[in-house]
Design a protein around this motif. Sequence first.
Motif, mmCIF file in Angstrom:
data_model
loop_
_atom_site.group_PDB
_atom_site.id
_atom_site.type_symbol
_atom_site.label_atom_id
_atom_site.label_comp_id
_atom_site.label_asym_id
_atom_site.label_seq_id
_atom_site.Cartn_x
_atom_site.Cartn_y
_atom_site.Cartn_z
ATOM 1 N N THR A 1 -48.678 25.091 -49.838
ATOM 2 C CA THR A 1 -49.298 26.262 -49.205
ATOM 3 C C THR A 1 -48.427 26.853 -48.102
ATOM 4 O OG1 THR A 1 -50.546 24.835 -47.701
ATOM 5 C CG2 THR A 1 -51.645 25.525 -49.745
ATOM 6 N N GLU A 2 -47.425 26.099 -47.666
ATOM 7 C CA GLU A 2 -46.502 26.613 -46.655
ATOM 8 C C GLU A 2 -45.252 27.228 -47.284
ATOM 9 O OE1 GLU A 2 -46.347 24.478 -42.817
ATOM 10 O OE2 GLU A 2 -47.021 22.759 -43.987
ATOM 11 N N ARG A 3 -45.277 27.362 -48.613
ATOM 12 C CA ARG A 3 -44.175 27.962 -49.363
ATOM 13 C C ARG A 3 -42.891 27.136 -49.248
ATOM 14 N NH1 ARG A 3 -42.603 33.031 -47.593
ATOM 15 N NH2 ARG A 3 -41.708 33.468 -49.662
ATOM 16 N N ILE A 4 -43.056 25.839 -49.059
ATOM 17 C CA ILE A 4 -41.916 24.917 -49.100
ATOM 18 C C ILE A 4 -42.011 24.167 -50.423
ATOM 19 C CG2 ILE A 4 -40.780 22.931 -48.047
ATOM 20 C CD1 ILE A 4 -41.980 23.844 -45.349
ATOM 21 N N GLU B 1 -27.850 25.887 -35.454
ATOM 22 C CA GLU B 1 -27.018 26.532 -34.440
ATOM 23 C C GLU B 1 -25.883 27.347 -35.061
ATOM 24 O OE1 GLU B 1 -25.778 23.189 -32.170
ATOM 25 O OE2 GLU B 1 -27.804 22.810 -31.358
ATOM 26 N N THR B 2 -25.359 26.868 -36.188
ATOM 27 C CA THR B 2 -24.210 27.529 -36.808
ATOM 28 C C THR B 2 -24.620 28.694 -37.684
ATOM 29 O OG1 THR B 2 -23.042 25.410 -36.822
ATOM 30 C CG2 THR B 2 -22.144 27.161 -38.222
ATOM 31 N N PHE B 3 -25.697 28.519 -38.447
ATOM 32 C CA PHE B 3 -26.074 29.521 -39.451
ATOM 33 C C PHE B 3 -27.436 30.168 -39.203
ATOM 34 C CE2 PHE B 3 -23.296 26.618 -42.138
ATOM 35 C CZ PHE B 3 -22.193 27.457 -42.094
ATOM 36 N N GLY B 4 -28.173 29.714 -38.190
ATOM 37 C CA GLY B 4 -29.417 30.390 -37.824
ATOM 38 C C GLY B 4 -30.695 29.790 -38.349
ATOM 39 N N GLY B 5 -30.620 28.755 -39.178
ATOM 40 C CA GLY B 5 -31.838 28.149 -39.703
ATOM 41 C C GLY B 5 -31.528 27.286 -40.908
ATOM 42 N N ILE B 6 -32.581 26.785 -41.536
ATOM 43 C CA ILE B 6 -32.431 25.966 -42.739
ATOM 44 C C ILE B 6 -33.415 26.471 -43.793
ATOM 45 C CG2 ILE B 6 -32.565 23.650 -43.747
ATOM 46 C CD1 ILE B 6 -32.130 22.544 -40.899
ATOM 47 N N ASP B 7 -32.887 26.824 -44.966
ATOM 48 C CA ASP B 7 -33.715 27.312 -46.068
ATOM 49 C C ASP B 7 -33.756 26.348 -47.249
ATOM 50 O OD1 ASP B 7 -34.134 30.241 -45.092
ATOM 51 O OD2 ASP B 7 -31.972 29.900 -44.924
ATOM 52 N N GLN C 1 -30.970 14.508 -37.490
ATOM 53 C CA GLN C 1 -31.301 15.539 -36.506
ATOM 54 C C GLN C 1 -30.056 16.309 -36.091
ATOM 55 O OE1 GLN C 1 -34.642 16.205 -35.659
ATOM 56 N NE2 GLN C 1 -33.517 18.080 -35.108
ATOM 57 N N ARG C 2 -28.926 15.615 -35.970
ATOM 58 C CA ARG C 2 -27.677 16.306 -35.652
ATOM 59 C C ARG C 2 -27.310 17.303 -36.753
ATOM 60 N NH1 ARG C 2 -26.074 11.219 -33.705
ATOM 61 N NH2 ARG C 2 -25.035 10.714 -35.676
ATOM 62 N N ALA C 3 -27.504 16.897 -38.005
ATOM 63 C CA ALA C 3 -27.190 17.789 -39.119
ATOM 64 C C ALA C 3 -28.090 19.019 -39.100
ATOM 65 C CB ALA C 3 -27.327 17.044 -40.445
ATOM 66 N N ALA C 4 -29.383 18.811 -38.867
ATOM 67 C CA ALA C 4 -30.319 19.935 -38.827
ATOM 68 C C ALA C 4 -30.000 20.868 -37.661
ATOM 69 C CB ALA C 4 -31.760 19.412 -38.717
ATOM 70 N N MET D 1 -36.166 14.939 -45.694
ATOM 71 C CA MET D 1 -37.322 15.825 -45.876
ATOM 72 C C MET D 1 -38.087 15.984 -44.571
ATOM 73 S SD MET D 1 -38.640 14.428 -49.608
ATOM 74 C CE MET D 1 -40.125 15.447 -49.628
ATOM 75 N N LYS D 2 -38.359 14.864 -43.934
ATOM 76 C CA LYS D 2 -39.111 14.863 -42.673
ATOM 77 C C LYS D 2 -38.420 15.712 -41.607
ATOM 78 C CE LYS D 2 -40.610 11.417 -39.208
ATOM 79 N NZ LYS D 2 -42.054 11.713 -39.175
ATOM 80 N N THR D 3 -37.089 15.663 -41.588
ATOM 81 C CA THR D 3 -36.329 16.361 -40.556
ATOM 82 C C THR D 3 -36.304 17.869 -40.752
ATOM 83 O OG1 THR D 3 -34.907 14.405 -40.283
ATOM 84 C CG2 THR D 3 -34.078 16.491 -39.410
ATOM 85 N N VAL D 4 -36.169 18.323 -42.016
ATOM 86 C CA VAL D 4 -35.999 19.772 -42.227
ATOM 87 C C VAL D 4 -37.311 20.535 -42.340
ATOM 88 C CG1 VAL D 4 -33.791 19.387 -43.391
ATOM 89 C CG2 VAL D 4 -35.877 19.670 -44.772
ATOM 90 N N ILE D 5 -38.419 19.843 -42.535
ATOM 91 C CA ILE D 5 -39.695 20.553 -42.708
ATOM 92 C C ILE D 5 -40.008 21.493 -41.540
ATOM 93 C CG2 ILE D 5 -42.215 20.238 -42.789
ATOM 94 C CD1 ILE D 5 -41.652 17.787 -44.636
ATOM 95 N N PRO D 6 -39.876 21.068 -40.282
ATOM 96 C CA PRO D 6 -40.168 22.014 -39.186
ATOM 97 C C PRO D 6 -39.295 23.263 -39.218
ATOM 98 C CG PRO D 6 -40.107 19.766 -38.356
ATOM 99 C CD PRO D 6 -39.584 19.713 -39.757
ATOM 100 N N ALA D 7 -38.014 23.110 -39.530
ATOM 101 C CA ALA D 7 -37.110 24.267 -39.588
ATOM 102 C C ALA D 7 -37.494 25.194 -40.727
ATOM 103 C CB ALA D 7 -35.674 23.789 -39.754
ATOM 104 N N MET D 8 -37.881 24.646 -41.868
ATOM 105 C CA MET D 8 -38.304 25.479 -42.994
ATOM 106 C C MET D 8 -39.635 26.167 -42.688
ATOM 107 S SD MET D 8 -37.277 23.253 -46.357
ATOM 108 C CE MET D 8 -35.543 23.030 -46.797
#
Length: 260
Positions: A178-181, A82-88, A74-77, A125-132
């Motif tokens: 279907t969420e384009r992830i 915060e630093t780059f604006g999101g996670i792709d 969670q700290r990494a996400a 995977m679980k952590t970054v899905i909401p950001a993506m």
Amino acid sequence: MTDAHAQHDLHGKTVIITGGARGLGAAAAERAVAAGAHVLLTDVLEEEGRATAERLGERARFLVHDVTSEDGWQRAADYATETFGGIDGLVNNAGIATGQPLESVSVDFFRKVLDVNLTGVFIGMKTVIPAMRERGAGSIVNISSAAGLMGLALTGGYGASKWGVRGLTKIGAVELGTERIRVNSVHPGMTFTPMTEQAGIEPGAGKYPNTPMGRVGEAEEIAGAVVFLLSDAASYVTGAELAVDGGWTAGPTVRYVMGQ
């Protein structure tokens, strides 16, 4: 920029790469930065990780990160957002290897290998899905192994974990399509890195005749496949397993002389 390079353009994208201090992770980070991405490298190797990020320039950052920790993920996400604006993009590369017969591997070490190599991938995977999901798309690249495509002697927990990564990748692909992830796995064969060098692996043609190409891979060759899967050039690729192994898992090598 040529059309070929444009297809692998990562400008405007932010990518987290675990195990990014050296080897495959560092090579993937270098390729991603060259393609225009902002990259957060994470690793438990702090000194090497900071040096790699510094070498890659202003679009790279480093964070000490244990992939088995939910709080660490969670700290990494949060840091990437915060630093780059999101996670792709996420490259789950961190891992540890084994090289013993099954019967000589301790249960505690087997569990440790699965915790790092498989549970760490799951938490990531679980952590970054909401950001993506918030970005409207994303690409997760899980680094499995040739040992996740076949039964490879002396891999014990490592091979089991890499088969698990392969399966988890497909589950993520069908749940998130279907969420384009997109979720794909890369399966390197024997590749020359600081970790494999310690096991006696050497680069060069003709050193490994059991593979069709007769050599081990270079980290940059694996990185090229990773950046392809992160990019929009792979926009219709999900649930795939990409072997980058010189043909090792294609089948037994047959040596013959032309005309005979």
